[in-house]
Enzyme design. Structure first.
Site, PDB file in Angstrom:
ATOM      1  N   GLN A 182      35.600  38.300  40.432  1.00 23.22           N
ATOM      2  CA  GLN A 182      36.298  39.550  40.909  1.00 23.22           C
ATOM      3  C   GLN A 182      37.157  40.383  40.127  1.00 23.22           C
ATOM      4  O   GLN A 182      37.629  41.223  40.063  1.00 23.22           O
ATOM      5  CB  GLN A 182      36.949  39.341  42.635  1.00 23.22           C
ATOM      6  CG  GLN A 182      36.179  38.947  43.290  1.00 23.22           C
ATOM      7  CD  GLN A 182      35.141  39.806  43.822  1.00 23.22           C
ATOM      8  OE1 GLN A 182      35.547  41.130  43.494  1.00 23.22           O
ATOM      9  NE2 GLN A 182      34.184  39.381  44.603  1.00 23.22           N
ATOM     10  N   ALA A 203      27.641  41.303  36.597  1.00 24.71           N
ATOM     11  CA  ALA A 203      27.735  42.876  36.215  1.00 24.71           C
ATOM     12  C   ALA A 203      27.981  43.480  37.524  1.00 24.71           C
ATOM     13  O   ALA A 203      28.725  44.759  37.311  1.00 24.71           O
ATOM     14  CB  ALA A 203      26.554  43.098  35.368  1.00 24.71           C
ATOM     15  N   HIS A 204      27.292  43.338  38.772  1.00 20.22           N
ATOM     16  CA  HIS A 204      27.151  44.031  39.770  1.00 20.22           C
ATOM     17  C   HIS A 204      28.644  44.231  40.569  1.00 20.22           C
ATOM     18  O   HIS A 204      28.724  44.834  41.606  1.00 20.22           O
ATOM     19  CB  HIS A 204      26.294  43.857  40.731  1.00 20.22           C
ATOM     20  CG  HIS A 204      26.321  42.627  41.419  1.00 20.22           C
ATOM     21  ND1 HIS A 204      26.435  42.638  42.865  1.00 20.22           N
ATOM     22  CD2 HIS A 204      26.213  41.237  41.265  1.00 20.22           C
ATOM     23  CE1 HIS A 204      26.662  41.159  43.419  1.00 20.22           C
ATOM     24  NE2 HIS A 204      26.614  40.568  42.467  1.00 20.22           N
ATOM     25  N   CYS A 333      27.554  35.978  50.453  1.00 14.51           N
ATOM     26  CA  CYS A 333      26.701  34.686  50.490  1.00 14.51           C
ATOM     27  C   CYS A 333      26.634  33.942  51.760  1.00 14.51           C
ATOM     28  O   CYS A 333      25.821  33.080  51.858  1.00 14.51           O
ATOM     29  CB  CYS A 333      27.179  33.674  49.463  1.00 14.51           C
ATOM     30  SG  CYS A 333      26.891  34.564  47.812  1.00 14.51           S
TER      31      CYS A 333
END
Length: 384
Positions: A182, A203-204, A333
């Site tokens: 984060q 990366a996202h 998740c």
């Protein structure tokens, strides 16, 4: 219909500049980066290594300390599993607030290799008890220990007091791994100054593509590590398999752009968060913010988490979505909407938990005040 995307901690929109870089790489870079016998392969290798240099520069690391992975979960697994297999770690110290890719991996390792595990005590705000941490480290001083703690919690936004953790790790000769997923690309980070042994990123989470991330592994440790994925010598022999060149190029461009204007982006997001806090207080009397997420200095600017008064209504998130507002209950998740987040359960008493639903708002650089207004309006309609 107006829409407000407020789930940037789960995944951020990809920047147009990143899409352009990736598209050009897909179109024009057809070589295998390991095929250095010809110009096509050397061009791909050049993109790979230039990207590695860019990533390293932006987190203040050496390029040889960057290992590209398929994302944050693989990076966390690489660090944790290699620590057991190659560094002979026999004790892990962590917290109940970590991401599932850390907690579930540690559980698997503890069962498979009989590794002892301790969880640092936390208070009702999710703040670590450093006296307890030192006590546990001191008690296990004769075991090789890995401390694994998230820099910024992905659900309640708490920022780790990294300097204190590193001081104790050095004092008791423990390795330190931090899930920085984060933080990287959203908040300043200097792995050299902070003396991380391991750090991980995806990366996202910073306006790049999905399916690509990296692990930072300090050079003196990297030399001791063996591959978990075998069959080639890519990524310094640590991770075999042809590299995802267009993904890596996209990651590199995303991290470069993120740190180009990081000061103004952070200020904008901080202002949005402050505005959101003030607006929520107007419509929800005695609102309870989870962890330190409402604290301006002790939480990451992008995350705000609060308890919404509603009894076991797991359809709350769907109702908000139907009104054009995208938020979450916590980590993406966790797919079971009826099950409360393990993080929220760890810091909230059961009675209060049964009367409320947690809402995680996570801001990004493309959000505006109108997004907060839409959220507040939707919550008011649901309450009525």
């Amino acid at each position: 219909m107006k829409r407000a995307y407020l789930d940037n901690a789960a995944s951020t929109p990809i920047r147009n500049e990143v899409v352009k870089v990736m598209t050009n790489t897909l179109k024009y870079s057809l070589g295998n980066p390991s095929s250095v016998q010809h110009s096509y392969g050397r061009e791909a290798r050049s993109i790979l290594e230039e990207s590695r240099i860019c990533v390293a520069k932006n987190i203040k690391a050496s390029p040889s300390e960057i290992i590209f992975t398929s994302g944050g979960t693989e990076a966390n697994n690489l660090v944790l599993r290699s620590s057991i297999l190659d560094l002979e770690i026999r004790h892990i110290l962590t917290s109940q607030l970590e991401h599932p890719s850390v907690l579930q991996t540690i559980l698997d390792l503890s069962l498979r290799y009989k590794i002892s595990v301790n969880f640092i005590s936390i208070d009702k705000k999710g703040v670590l008890d450093f006296n307890n941490m030192e006590e546990v480290l001191k008690k296990n001083i004769y075991k090789k220990t890995l401390v694994s703690l998230m820099y910024a919690n992905n659900e309640i936004g708490n920022l780790l007091e990294v300097e204190k953790v590193i001081f104790l790790c050095k004092k008791y000769n423990a390795y330190f791994h931090s899930d920085t997923i984060q933080v990287v690309g959203n908040f300043p980070i200097n792995v050299k100054k902070l003396s991380f042994d391991f750090a991980t990123a995806s990366a996202h989470k910073f306006y790049g593509p999905k399916g690509i991330g990296f692990a930072f592994i300090r050079n003196n440790i990297l030399k001791k590590m063996k591959p978990l994925i075998t069959g080639g010598f890519q990524e310094y022999g640590i991770r075999s398999g042809t590299e995802n060149i267009h993904g890596i190029a996209g990651l590199s461009e995303a991290i470069r752009l993120s740190y180009c204007n990081s000061t103004s982006h952070i200020k904008k997001i901080q202002n949005l968060k402050s505005y959101c806090i003030s607006e929520l207080k107007k419509i929800i009397p005695n609102i309870i913010f989870n962890g330190l997420s409402s604290h301006p200095d002790k939480s990451i600017p992008s995350i705000l988490n609060f308890l919404y008064p509603t009894k076991k209504n797991h359809l709350l998130y769907f109702h908000l979505d139907l009104m054009g507002v995208s938020v979450s209950k916590g980590s993406s998740c966790h797919s079971n909407l009826k099950k409360k987040s393990h993080v929220i359960q760890s810091i909230t008493d059961k009675f209060l938990l049964n009367q409320t639903m947690p809402i995680r708002i996570s801001f990004g650089i493309f959000n505006e005040k109108k997004d907060v207004d839409l959220l507040v309006e939707a919550l008011q309609k649901i309450r009525k």
